[in-house]
Scaffold this motif. Sequence first.
Motif, short mmCIF file in Angstrom:
data_model
loop_
_atom_site.label_atom_id
_atom_site.label_comp_id
_atom_site.label_asym_id
_atom_site.label_seq_id
_atom_site.Cartn_x
_atom_site.Cartn_y
_atom_site.Cartn_z
N UNK A 29 3.02 8.03 -18.20
CA UNK A 29 3.66 7.11 -17.26
C UNK A 29 5.02 7.57 -16.76
N UNK A 30 5.83 8.15 -17.63
CA UNK A 30 7.16 8.59 -17.21
C UNK A 30 7.07 9.71 -16.18
N UNK A 31 6.19 10.68 -16.42
CA UNK A 31 6.01 11.79 -15.48
C UNK A 31 5.46 11.30 -14.16
N UNK A 32 4.51 10.36 -14.22
CA UNK A 32 3.92 9.82 -12.99
C UNK A 32 4.97 9.08 -12.18
N UNK A 33 5.75 8.22 -12.83
CA UNK A 33 6.78 7.46 -12.11
C UNK A 33 7.81 8.40 -11.50
N UNK A 34 8.23 9.40 -12.26
CA UNK A 34 9.24 10.34 -11.76
C UNK A 34 8.74 11.07 -10.51
N UNK A 35 7.50 11.59 -10.57
CA UNK A 35 6.98 12.35 -9.43
C UNK A 35 6.70 11.45 -8.23
N UNK A 36 6.07 10.32 -8.48
CA UNK A 36 5.76 9.39 -7.39
C UNK A 36 7.03 8.89 -6.71
N UNK A 70 0.82 -1.22 0.00
CA UNK A 70 0.00 0.00 0.00
C UNK A 70 0.85 1.27 0.00
N UNK A 71 2.15 1.13 0.22
CA UNK A 71 3.04 2.29 0.16
C UNK A 71 3.69 2.44 -1.22
N UNK A 72 3.21 1.67 -2.20
CA UNK A 72 3.76 1.74 -3.56
C UNK A 72 2.62 1.92 -4.55
N UNK A 73 2.72 2.94 -5.40
CA UNK A 73 1.69 3.19 -6.42
C UNK A 73 2.18 2.64 -7.76
N UNK A 74 1.44 1.66 -8.28
CA UNK A 74 1.77 1.07 -9.57
C UNK A 74 1.25 1.96 -10.70
N UNK A 75 1.96 2.00 -11.81
CA UNK A 75 1.62 2.88 -12.93
C UNK A 75 1.24 2.05 -14.15
#
Length: 356
Positions: free
Chosen positions: A319-326, A41-46
Amino acid sequence: MRTVLAGAASLLVTLGIVTAGHAGSRVEQILERYENANRWRDHVMVVAHRGGGLEAGKTRYPENSMASIRGVISSGAEMVEIDIRRSKDGELIVMHDSWLDRTTNCKGEVIARTMDELSQCRLVVEGTGTVTDEPVPTLREMLAATKGKILVNLDNKLETADLADMVVLARAMGMEEQVVVKANLWSAERVTSVKQTMSQVGSGFQFMPIIADDAVRDAGFIAAAGRAFSARAVEMITWRGEAEEMTASGGPLFSAKVKAAAIRDNWHIWVDTHAIVNKPGGFLSGGRGDELAVTAGFPNEVFGFWAERGATMIQTDEPSAAIEWLSANGYRVPYADTDESVAAAMGEEQVSAPTN
């Protein structure tokens, strides 16, 4: 609190006190996180929408293309969503629209052409009109390209009954665990109907309910729907009327009762921040979509907002922007040997965008 937990988990991984996922290939690690939501739950999958052809609001690759799939795998996303239709002679193909005009250099209805005819069409880069060398891909070809590398979410543009053929194909290719099929559920009768259809192909595959808040607001129904399919994720659609303001709470599908159901039954809460043609930004996510995150420059009001409201899977055009920010903000726990795993999955040193 989420940031603190994720930071602590990342530190333990770095120190070698715990491992990020179990030993195994990249896709095995992804599957472990997908199938054990409560543990992660502490990891957000993209999830990359339509094959992941966009970046920074611009089209890098044709949507639903082999080139876009390679780019998504390289980005580190856990799942890619692709759209499924049929050719005139019944072949399952990867194509979003029912017409060829927007995404290929051909014209007319998809269903009016045989697979041999469709293979002559070439995918185009939307926005630039650049015609690539890529033909319309079949589902078989796309699954072969993703096998052992990334999870695949099939967005069925056909009838519910066609899901059975998709599962049969995935099983024949040894990919039934890696492929996630889904359907909209809004009533007990609909659950029963879909369950009867899916029962024809046996067990061992991944099924995900789609729940929209214009039809469902009852946490009890959502929990029952998830249990009916032993779901590991539930896709939540937060509709936005054109005159409605941006959601401040996440809406009824992000209530305490729904989150409790997700924890009790160990499934991921999935939100869609990607765009829809001819709809306002964030139409499926209460106004908090990719346009606000990337174009307007407020990723904390999108990726951060949904993560703090319990979403552990985000389907996005970025996806790249989401992964980078998360990752930078403590919402991603590193995978074991991430760089080596991705490189091995790609089977090549790098992925280059097409030259226009």
